[in-house]
Design a protein around this motif. Sequence first.
Motif, PDB file in Angstrom:
ATOM      1  N   SER A  50      41.432  85.796  68.997  1.00 19.90           N
ATOM      2  CA  SER A  50      41.397  85.838  67.533  1.00 19.90           C
ATOM      3  C   SER A  50      41.662  84.444  66.973  1.00 19.90           C
ATOM      4  O   SER A  50      41.364  84.154  65.814  1.00 19.90           O
ATOM      5  N   PHE A  53      38.595  82.940  65.358  1.00 16.17           N
ATOM      6  CA  PHE A  53      38.368  83.242  63.949  1.00 16.17           C
ATOM      7  C   PHE A  53      39.250  82.375  63.060  1.00 16.17           C
ATOM      8  O   PHE A  53      38.774  81.764  62.096  1.00 16.17           O
ATOM      9  N   LYS A  57      37.741  79.509  60.612  1.00 18.37           N
ATOM     10  CA  LYS A  57      37.959  79.710  59.168  1.00 18.37           C
ATOM     11  C   LYS A  57      38.731  78.534  58.567  1.00 18.37           C
ATOM     12  O   LYS A  57      38.372  78.036  57.498  1.00 18.37           O
ATOM     13  N   GLY A  77      33.440  78.042  68.117  1.00 19.74           N
ATOM     14  CA  GLY A  77      33.994  79.208  68.810  1.00 19.74           C
ATOM     15  C   GLY A  77      33.818  79.113  70.317  1.00 19.74           C
ATOM     16  O   GLY A  77      34.727  79.438  71.080  1.00 19.74           O
ATOM     17  N   VAL A 160      33.319  87.145  70.500  1.00 21.08           N
ATOM     18  CA  VAL A 160      34.175  86.838  69.341  1.00 21.08           C
ATOM     19  C   VAL A 160      33.578  85.685  68.542  1.00 21.08           C
ATOM     20  O   VAL A 160      33.588  85.708  67.301  1.00 21.08           O
ATOM     21  N   SER A 161      33.003  84.699  69.216  1.00 15.15           N
ATOM     22  CA  SER A 161      32.379  83.560  68.532  1.00 15.15           C
ATOM     23  C   SER A 161      31.166  84.002  67.722  1.00 15.15           C
ATOM     24  O   SER A 161      30.962  83.530  66.595  1.00 15.15           O
ATOM     25  N   THR A 164      32.496  85.916  64.686  1.00 21.53           N
ATOM     26  CA  THR A 164      33.126  84.956  63.777  1.00 21.53           C
ATOM     27  C   THR A 164      32.078  84.149  63.021  1.00 21.53           C
ATOM     28  O   THR A 164      32.158  84.008  61.795  1.00 21.53           O
ATOM     29  N   LEU A 168      31.737  84.268  59.016  1.00 27.46           N
ATOM     30  CA  LEU A 168      32.204  83.106  58.251  1.00 27.46           C
ATOM     31  C   LEU A 168      31.082  82.236  57.697  1.00 27.46           C
ATOM     32  O   LEU A 168      31.336  81.373  56.861  1.00 27.46           O
TER      33      LEU A 168
END
Length: 178
Positions: A50, A53, A57, A77, A160-161, A164, A168
């Motif tokens: 996480s 993220f 961000k 990421g 996750v990348s 994200t 974003l």
Amino acid sequence: MFRKILLWGTVAGLIVGSILFGTTVAMAGHPPSMGIGMAIGYTSMLIALSAIFVGVKRHRDEALGGVIRFWPAFAMGLGISVVAGVFYVLAWEAALAVTGMDYGAEFAGHMIEQQKAAGVSAAELAKYVAEMERFKTQYANPLFRMPMTFTEIFPVGVLVSLITAGLLRKSTFLPARR
């Protein structure tokens, strides 16, 4: 951006590495079932990653004025994922060294027992046992084991990348506070 990748990758790596090392050392000699071990492992990866993220961000909001395109966000990421993956591999190697665990043999034994429970023929079982013996030999080699360990965490980091970067890239998603 490179410094931010190192920072957030280190944060993610320290989180996942400490959980991996701690649980492996604490449970040495009486490991949980494969399913529980995988659940603990992948949950810790998601928690640690996480940081992707958070890092992307913060980079978007602080350095880029609240706007980032998909590919730069995805690349950042991935960079964080690589750094976290290196920590993960090092934590696994340290855990193996501290505990003296022969994970290759434990895994092979578990897989052979599954084949026996499934009722495979004697010829198929003998072939499978030979494959597992090769695996144990290969896994004992750090040049085989370390990339294999890296491939446990890196696909999670890619996922996750992607999520994200997809979220974003929209400046209206959790907009920067002015």
